[in-house]
Structure formats: structure tokens, C-alpha cells
Design a protein around this motif. Structure first.
Motif, PDB file in Angstrom:
ATOM      1  N   GLU A 554       0.831  -1.201   0.000  1.00 12.42           N
ATOM      2  CA  GLU A 554       0.000   0.000   0.000  1.00 12.42           C
ATOM      3  C   GLU A 554       0.872   1.260   0.000  1.00 12.42           C
ATOM      4  OE1 GLU A 554      -2.559  -3.241   1.760  1.00 12.42           O
ATOM      5  OE2 GLU A 554      -0.440  -2.670   1.731  1.00 12.42           O
ATOM      6  N   MET A 555       1.966   1.211   0.747  1.00 15.34           N
ATOM      7  CA  MET A 555       2.856   2.370   0.829  1.00 15.34           C
ATOM      8  C   MET A 555       3.529   2.650  -0.512  1.00 15.34           C
ATOM      9  SD  MET A 555       2.860   3.903   3.793  1.00 15.34           S
ATOM     10  CE  MET A 555       4.454   4.716   3.851  1.00 15.34           C
ATOM     11  N   THR A 556       4.071   1.627  -1.129  1.00 17.93           N
ATOM     12  CA  THR A 556       4.789   1.853  -2.391  1.00 17.93           C
ATOM     13  C   THR A 556       3.842   2.203  -3.530  1.00 17.93           C
ATOM     14  OG1 THR A 556       4.800  -0.541  -2.802  1.00 17.93           O
ATOM     15  CG2 THR A 556       6.731   0.397  -1.710  1.00 17.93           C
ATOM     16  N   ALA A 557       2.639   1.651  -3.501  1.00 18.23           N
ATOM     17  CA  ALA A 557       1.667   1.982  -4.542  1.00 18.23           C
ATOM     18  C   ALA A 557       1.264   3.452  -4.477  1.00 18.23           C
ATOM     19  CB  ALA A 557       0.437   1.093  -4.412  1.00 18.23           C
ATOM     20  N   ALA A 558       1.297   4.026  -3.279  1.00 20.20           N
ATOM     21  CA  ALA A 558       0.897   5.429  -3.106  1.00 20.20           C
ATOM     22  C   ALA A 558       2.005   6.412  -3.464  1.00 20.20           C
ATOM     23  CB  ALA A 558       0.446   5.662  -1.661  1.00 20.20           C
ATOM     24  N   THR A 559       3.203   5.921  -3.750  1.00 19.57           N
ATOM     25  CA  THR A 559       4.312   6.798  -4.106  1.00 19.57           C
ATOM     26  C   THR A 559       4.089   7.368  -5.507  1.00 19.57           C
ATOM     27  OG1 THR A 559       5.785   5.374  -2.831  1.00 19.57           O
ATOM     28  CG2 THR A 559       6.815   6.972  -4.304  1.00 19.57           C
ATOM     29  N   PRO A 560       4.237   8.676  -5.693  1.00 16.68           N
ATOM     30  CA  PRO A 560       4.055   9.245  -7.041  1.00 16.68           C
ATOM     31  C   PRO A 560       5.004   8.599  -8.055  1.00 16.68           C
ATOM     32  CG  PRO A 560       4.210  10.978  -5.386  1.00 16.68           C
ATOM     33  CD  PRO A 560       4.559   9.708  -4.692  1.00 16.68           C
ATOM     34  N   GLN A 561       4.556   8.518  -9.288  1.00 18.92           N
ATOM     35  CA  GLN A 561       5.402   7.959 -10.339  1.00 18.92           C
ATOM     36  C   GLN A 561       6.616   8.843 -10.612  1.00 18.92           C
ATOM     37  OE1 GLN A 561       5.123   4.903 -11.866  1.00 18.92           O
ATOM     38  NE2 GLN A 561       3.560   4.601 -10.266  1.00 18.92           N
ATOM     39  N   GLU A 562       6.433  10.128 -10.486  1.00 16.85           N
ATOM     40  CA  GLU A 562       7.533  11.071 -10.675  1.00 16.85           C
ATOM     41  C   GLU A 562       7.856  11.726  -9.334  1.00 16.85           C
ATOM     42  OE1 GLU A 562       9.345  11.526 -13.381  1.00 16.85           O
ATOM     43  OE2 GLU A 562       8.158  10.028 -14.464  1.00 16.85           O
ATOM     44  N   ILE A 563       9.062  11.513  -8.878  1.00 16.57           N
ATOM     45  CA  ILE A 563       9.506  12.072  -7.595  1.00 16.57           C
ATOM     46  C   ILE A 563      10.146  13.431  -7.842  1.00 16.57           C
ATOM     47  CG2 ILE A 563      11.068  11.735  -5.646  1.00 16.57           C
ATOM     48  CD1 ILE A 563       8.810   9.765  -5.672  1.00 16.57           C
ATOM     49  N   ASP A 564       9.785  14.419  -7.039  1.00 19.85           N
ATOM     50  CA  ASP A 564      10.458  15.721  -7.116  1.00 19.85           C
ATOM     51  C   ASP A 564      11.051  16.078  -5.757  1.00 19.85           C
ATOM     52  OD1 ASP A 564       8.270  16.502  -5.576  1.00 19.85           O
ATOM     53  OD2 ASP A 564       7.340  17.716  -7.153  1.00 19.85           O
ATOM     54  N   ILE A 565      11.703  17.220  -5.703  1.00 20.13           N
ATOM     55  CA  ILE A 565      12.377  17.636  -4.468  1.00 20.13           C
ATOM     56  C   ILE A 565      11.383  17.832  -3.338  1.00 20.13           C
ATOM     57  CG2 ILE A 565      13.669  19.520  -3.384  1.00 20.13           C
ATOM     58  CD1 ILE A 565      15.353  17.593  -5.045  1.00 20.13           C
ATOM     59  N   ASP A 566      10.231  18.377  -3.644  1.00 17.85           N
ATOM     60  CA  ASP A 566       9.229  18.581  -2.596  1.00 17.85           C
ATOM     61  C   ASP A 566       8.849  17.255  -1.947  1.00 17.85           C
ATOM     62  OD1 ASP A 566       9.333  21.215  -3.285  1.00 17.85           O
ATOM     63  OD2 ASP A 566       7.284  21.354  -4.047  1.00 17.85           O
ATOM     64  N   TYR A 567       8.658  16.232  -2.763  1.00 18.93           N
ATOM     65  CA  TYR A 567       8.264  14.939  -2.200  1.00 18.93           C
ATOM     66  C   TYR A 567       9.397  14.343  -1.366  1.00 18.93           C
ATOM     67  CZ  TYR A 567       6.055  10.408  -1.722  1.00 18.93           C
ATOM     68  OH  TYR A 567       5.469   9.293  -1.199  1.00 18.93           O
ATOM     69  N   ILE A 568      10.620  14.498  -1.824  1.00 20.50           N
ATOM     70  CA  ILE A 568      11.753  13.997  -1.033  1.00 20.50           C
ATOM     71  C   ILE A 568      11.817  14.710   0.310  1.00 20.50           C
ATOM     72  CG2 ILE A 568      14.279  14.016  -0.897  1.00 20.50           C
ATOM     73  CD1 ILE A 568      14.331  13.213  -3.826  1.00 20.50           C
ATOM     74  N   LEU A 569      11.604  16.017   0.312  1.00 15.55           N
ATOM     75  CA  LEU A 569      11.611  16.758   1.579  1.00 15.55           C
ATOM     76  C   LEU A 569      10.482  16.295   2.492  1.00 15.55           C
ATOM     77  CD1 LEU A 569      12.494  20.347   0.344  1.00 15.55           C
ATOM     78  CD2 LEU A 569      13.910  18.871   1.792  1.00 15.55           C
ATOM     79  N   GLU A 570       9.314  16.021   1.920  1.00 10.86           N
ATOM     80  CA  GLU A 570       8.213  15.507   2.739  1.00 10.86           C
ATOM     81  C   GLU A 570       8.572  14.152   3.343  1.00 10.86           C
ATOM     82  OE1 GLU A 570       5.070  15.457  -0.068  1.00 10.86           O
ATOM     83  OE2 GLU A 570       4.906  17.643  -0.193  1.00 10.86           O
TER      84      GLU A 570
END
Length: 648
Positions: A554-570
Motif C-alpha cells: 500500500e505504501m509503495t503503490a501510493a508513491t508518485p510515479q515522478e519524484i520531485d524535491i518537494d516529495y523527497i523533503l516531505e
């Protein structure tokens, strides 16, 4: 507070000189007030100096005022109800200004330079002894780079010459100083020392908690990443001393991002004795301290005040105590229950206890509402909220000598020892919480829901005085003997500094910034290793019961397909909340104002559950902390050009 650079008086700020006890394979400290230059020309002197490099960590990590400087003013922390000026000014929300006299980054400045000088003394003299292995000298190289990296991230360019020449051991006090530029600090000090450390440090630690090749790779990758951002400078943040955003070695930001990725991935693929723990809970539960995920920590012990460096019965509120965990601990001891249903005999049903969920309350810092509602929005699949905060406060009155089988709590219902007295709810309930107009029966302004015996507070109802506690940094003792133990003492747990998991974040961030990736190690795949672990539960911390459940899919499925800096910071905030990373993360990526320019929280009175939006005044010059006034006062001649702009 002593401000010792003044181009580094070698021994006077040194906290401890020590000798090694190889039979126990641990670091044993022997206090020494000063080192003379000849001390490092002996095997015992080199060994003692090396051990002092480890001891200095306790004067930075776990030191609550420095901790405050790394967290308060970010999206992870604001000031709490009992905050003094040390915390108010760091929030940048109109409660005072950060100046050369109020900035608590002075803790770092006052500690790092004497340690750098000790490391230089070891590096410079160890070869003359003839019996010191290069791997031991590499430990000194690591710590010199470690301190310079902290300094350059905090203050900008700092002096490489402490009085005897660049990176030379100095034994003569001097009252002049010249700051090198940021590129000079990285290319002359940090990178060369870390590269040598990677080559010469052992794969397995020499002693328990000793520095290793994997740790050096982590810091080399982190330094490459940070310097790459400095060169890129996407928001045109000023630097000091002024210098072109060019690299003396001719490399561009992309080259450094690629190096960060490659070095981090090398460490992931060649971990030595290190690796990820199976669950997030296992990383942070106190019974599992010093686990394989922890690469570096400032150590403490409950077995000896001498080796702990501080009292085992009472905290001094100063270094070398580990007292950072007190800061985001609210005064839960004010919660009241009653010995009778009519509420005529109220007692403190949650006593102060030396237990990880409790500890000593100071209420100097508080998490904004957004931490609870946005950062940790998924509290069902993601175990990191449960593994970060104390959200349920349980009755422990029998440990205080109160002989009562139950106490009466919300809705006049009984609660047994160990039962929930107050709960911070994961979600705002559909049924409105019945809050009192002020402190109410709970004495802390908590509300009631029909049929529940525990007082409750909703996630949007936290305030500067009542909020979930920081379980992750809570104390732990094995000598409580069934009682409350010594909750007023500094924590005898190690303060974690570096974790193996950060290698995944560094590689992912470098990939987002354009580094070429290997198959199977894209930014999303790297982040999903961390997220999959976060979905693996073995214990419901705040439910106080086992929870063996694998929600990694469930956790990995919810990860956006495209990762950006904002998501890494979150994700970094979910993984490292409250551990002293955040200010560096937001200033490195130049996202500080975007992520933390405003926040919501209720006020400082019990019963206040009305959030207000607070705006911070984060200016470009705040990306560097001011040079401490004590340093300026100790210098001869004009010091105006020494101070960072905006603080004169």
C-alpha cells in the motif's frame, strides 16, 4: 558559554582527553584540561586525542539549544508555551530577532573549532610516532571534515587557518582570523579529508560506535550533494564571504550531484555491517539503541556518571547532557483524574517517569498543526507517525505510591493503571469533541467524546501548550526498579547523528537533480525502499500492543510515479522528524520559506483549540546564522567584515 575559536585555543575548550580500553572494545574517557603540543607525539596522546573527538559530539548533539537552532523556525517546530528567548527568536515570527547574541548556533561555533584543531594535531603529529595506523589517523580526518561540514552549512565560509597555517595544528592563542570562502572550505578541507577517510577507514568499526568507511561515504555523498546545491543556487541566496558560484576544480553542480549519487549507491551496495532495520519502530525504540542502522551517535550511559559526562539523577540543562528530548515534551503531569466519581479528589494520573513515552517536560518547542495533518497524513499504513510521537498518555499513578485500583476520568468512567488517560486523535472525529471553556476537568483543556473514558484532543486542536510528545527522543532507563526512575536526569540514551537510511535519500535527491541512475535505483525505487519499510509494522506503539502487519504494498503503490524535491523533503520529514535535520534540509534545497513561511497552531492557554495562521519573516540572509558575538569580541581590530551580512 565559551567562544573558543579565536583561531582555536587547542586544549582549553577540549572537553575530554581519553585513553582506549581495548579489552572491552569501548571508549573510556579520562578527563584532561589541556593538551600541550608534544602530547600528540606519543601513542597515548594520539589515542587520547582520537577519543576526545568522539566525546565532543555530546556538546553538540543532545544539547537542546543547538537542537533548537536546527528545528525551531522550520515546518517541524515552532516555539512552545514555556519558550524563553532562545526559542522565540529562532521562530522568526515576530517574537524577537536572530542576532549575533541570540542565535543558538553559537553552540556549534564554540565547540567545533577546538575539535578541528585537535584533529589537525593528530594528523600532523601521528606519523612521527611511527606506530599509529593510517586507519586511526583517518578517524581524525573524518572528524575534521565532519566539523567543517557542519560549520560551512551553518555560517558560510569559515577559517581554515587557526593561527599556524591552513589546516595546521595551532598551539598559540591568536586574536585575528580570516574566513575562507565556501568553495575553499569544501575543496581544501572537507572533500580531501573525506576521500582519505573513505580509503583508509575500516569496513567494521574499530570500537563500538567507531567511524567506518560507510559513515565516511555517507558524509562524502552528503557533502557532494550540498555543495552541488550551493553551486546551482536556484533561488539566488547570498553567500559569505562573497565568492563566485564556481568550483576551483572546474566541476559544475551536475558533476557533484552525480558524485553524490555514485558514492551513496556504493555505500548502499557495500554496506559492511550496516543496513536497514526491518521496521521503523525498531530503529527508534530505546531497547534497540545502537542498532545496525545507526552509523554515528553521541553516546551516553546509565552505568556511570563519570562516563556519562553528567548526573544520573538530575539534568543540568546544559552540555554534555542529552536533554534535547525535553524540549518538545509538554507538561502532561498537569493532567488530572479523580479518585472518586464525583471528582472531589483529583490526582495527577500521569506522573513524570523515565520512560520513552514520557520523560521530563519543558514545553519549549511544539509541532505545528500541519505536522499532524499533512506531514503524517497517512496514519493507517505508514508506521512513522506511530513511531515518532506519544499520542496516548497512560495512567501510572501506582508508581507514585497512590493506592487506587482505578481513577475516574472522562465521562466519569473508570480507568485502570496503564489505561489511556488522554489521547491525541489521529483524525478529527465526525462527532464534535465536547471541549471545556478553559482547563476543565482534565486540567489541560482536553475534551470528551460519548462513551470514551479517555480525554481527547483532535489533530487540528493542538496548541503551544498541549500537543503530542516526541516519543522518538524519549528517555529510557533499566534501573527504574518498578518506579518512576530518574525522569529529571538527562537522557542516558545515545543521540543518533547519522543513519544508513539517509544514503537512500541522498541518492534519490541527486537523481532528481539530474544524476544518471543505475537500473533498479531510480529516485522512486530508492524512496520506495524506505516507504516499504515504513509500511512494515510489528508493534502498535500508542495502542501498546503487537501489530504484525505488512502494508508495504500500500505504501509503495501510493508513491508518485515522478519524484520531485518537494516529495523527497516531505519523506525526509516523515523519516527524520525532530532529529535535527530539518533546517539543513530546507536551507540546502532553498525551500525554507516555501515550506515553513506560514504555519497553524492554537495559543498558549489550556482550552485554546482555535488555530491561528502565523507568518514567519524568513529573509535570504537568514540562510546563514550569525557569527557569535563572543567570537567578534575576542578578535582585535575591525570585525565588521567578519560578520555575515544582515546581522551587523
Amino acid at each position: 558559554m565559551k567562544y573558543l575559536n579565536r583561531k582555536a585555543l587547542l586544549g582549553t575548550a577540549l572537553l575530554m582527553a581519553m585513553s582506549l580500553v581495548s579489552c572491552e572494545d569501548i571508549l573510556e574517557e579520562q578527563p584532561r584540561s589541556i593538551y600541550d603540543p608534544g602530547f600528540f607525539q606519543t601513542e597515548r596522546g594520539v589515542q587520547g586525542g582520537i577519543t576526545s573527538l568522539y566525546a565532543h559530539l555530546r556538546y553538540i548533539y543532545g544539547q537542546a539549544y543547538y537542537y533548537n537552532a536546527t528545528e525551531t523556525g522550520t515546518d517541524e517546530a515552532t516555539y512552545g508555551q514555556s519558550a524563553d528567548q532562545n526559542f522565540l527568536v529562532m521562530d522568526l515570527s515576530g517574537q524577537g530577532e536572530i542576532t549575533s547574541t541570540t542565535s543558538r548556533a553559537d553552540v556549534l561555533w564554540g565547540t567545533a573549532f577546538s575539535n578541528i584543531n585537535t584533529a589537525s594535531g593528530i594528523i600532523e603529529n601521528a606519523a612521527e610516532v611511527g606506530t599509529i595506523p593510517e586507519s586511526l589517523i583517518a578517524e581524525a580526518r573524518f572528524f575534521r571534515a565532519f566539523d567543517y561540514f557542519l560549520l560551512v552549512k551553518t555560517f558560510g565560509g569559515v577559517p581554515l587557518d587557526l593561527g599556524a597555517g591552513e589546516l595546521m595544528f595551532n598551539s598559540n592563542p591568536t586574536r585575528t582570523s580570516v574566513r575562507n570562502t565556501v568553495p575553499e572550505v569544501y575543496t581544501k578541507a572537507i572533500f580531501p579529508d573525506l576521500l582519505r577517510a573513505v580509503e583508509e577507514l575500516p569496513v567494521n568499526p574499530r570500537v563500538t560506535g567507531g567511524v567506518t568507511q560507510t559513515l565516511a561515504r555517507l558524509y562524502l555523498a552528503k557533502a557532494y550533494l550540498t555543495y552541488g546545491w550551493w553551486l546551482a543556487n536556484p533561488e539566488n541566496i547570498p553567500t559569505f564571504p562573497e565568492a563566485p558560484r564556481t568550483d576551483p576544480d572546474g566541476h559544475d553542480a551536475q558533476w557533484y550531484f552525480q558524485q553524490a549519487y555514485d558514492v551513496a549507491l556504493n555505500a548502499i551496495q557495500n554496506p559492511g555491517p550496516f543496513g536497514l532495520m526491518d521496521t521503523y519502530y525498531d530503529v527508534n525504540v530505546a531497547t534497540n539503541d545502537r542498532n545496525k542502522e545507526i552509523l554515528l551517535y553521541a553516546d551516553h550511559t546509565e552505568t556511570s556518571e563519570f562516563y556519562n559526562g553528567g548526573s544520573l539523577t538530575y539534568g543540568s540543562g546544559g552540555a554534555p547532557d542529552n536533554f534535547a528530548g525535553w524540549m518538545m515534551t509538554w507538561n502532561y503531569t498537569n493532567i488530572r483524574s479523580s479518585l472518586d466519581p464525583n471528582w472531589t479528589n483529583p490526582i495527577s494520573s500521569v506522573q513524570r517517569e523515565a520512560a520513552q513515552a514520557l520523560g521530563r517536560p519543558w514545553t519549549r518547542m511544539a509541532p505545528p498543526i500541519g505536522v499532524i495533518t499533512n506531514t503524517f497524513d497517512d496514519k493507517v499504513n505508514d508506521s512513522r507517525y506511530d513511531g515518532t510521537f506519544t499520542t496516548v498518555y497512560r495512567g501510572n499513578w501506582p508508581k507514585a505510591g497512590v493506592d487506587a485500583e482505578v481513577v475516574y476520568n472522562a465521562n466519569g468512567l473508570p480507568v485502570e493503571p496503564g489505561g489511556a488517560i488522554l489521547t491525541f486523535l489521529d483524525e478529527q472525529p465526525a462527532t464534535p469533541i465536547n471541549y471545556p471553556s478553559a482547563a476543565g476537568k482534565s486540567n489541560v483543556g482536553a475534551g470528551e467524546l460519548p462513551g470514551r473514558s479517555d480525554f481527547v484532543i483532535g489533530p487540528r486542536d493542538i496548541s503551544r501548550i498541549v500537543y503530542p510528545g516526541l516519543w522518538k527522543l524519549g528517555p529510557y532507563r533499566t534501573d527504574n526498579n518498578g518506579g518512576l526512575g530518574q525522569p529529571n536526569a538527562g537522557s542516558t540514551r545515545p543521540f543518533n547523528i547519522a543513519k544508513f537510511s539517509e544514503l537512500y535519500f541522498i541518492a534519490a535527491e541527486a537523481a532528481v537533480m539530474g544524476a544518471s541512475t543505475q537500473a533498479g535505483y531510480s529516485a522512486r525505487e530508492l524512496i520506495n525502499v524506505i516507504r516499504a519499510r515504513a509500511g512494515n509494522w510489528r508493534w502498535d506503539n500508542n495502542g501498546n500492543q503487537p501489530k504484525v502487519e505488512d502494508l508495504s504494498a500500500e505504501m509503495t503503490a501510493a508513491t508518485p510515479q515522478e519524484i520531485d524535491i518537494d516529495y523527497i523533503l516531505e519523506e525526509r520529514s516523515r523519516e527524520y522528524f525532530g532529529e535535527g535535520y530539518r533546517w539543513f534540509d530546507l536551507t540546502r534545497t532553498q525551500k525554507w520559506e516555501e515550506f515553513a513561511g506560514t504555519y497553524e497552531i492554537a495559543g498558549s492557554s489550556y482550552g485554546d483549540h482555535t488555530p491561528v495562521t502565523v507568518t514567519r519573516n524568513i529573509q535570504p540572509h537568514h540562510y546563514l546564522r550569525p557569527i557569535p558575538q563572543g567570537q567578534l569580541d575576542a578578535m582585535e581590530g575591525a570585525t565588521g567584515m567578519y560578520q555575515n551580512p544582515g546581522y551587523n
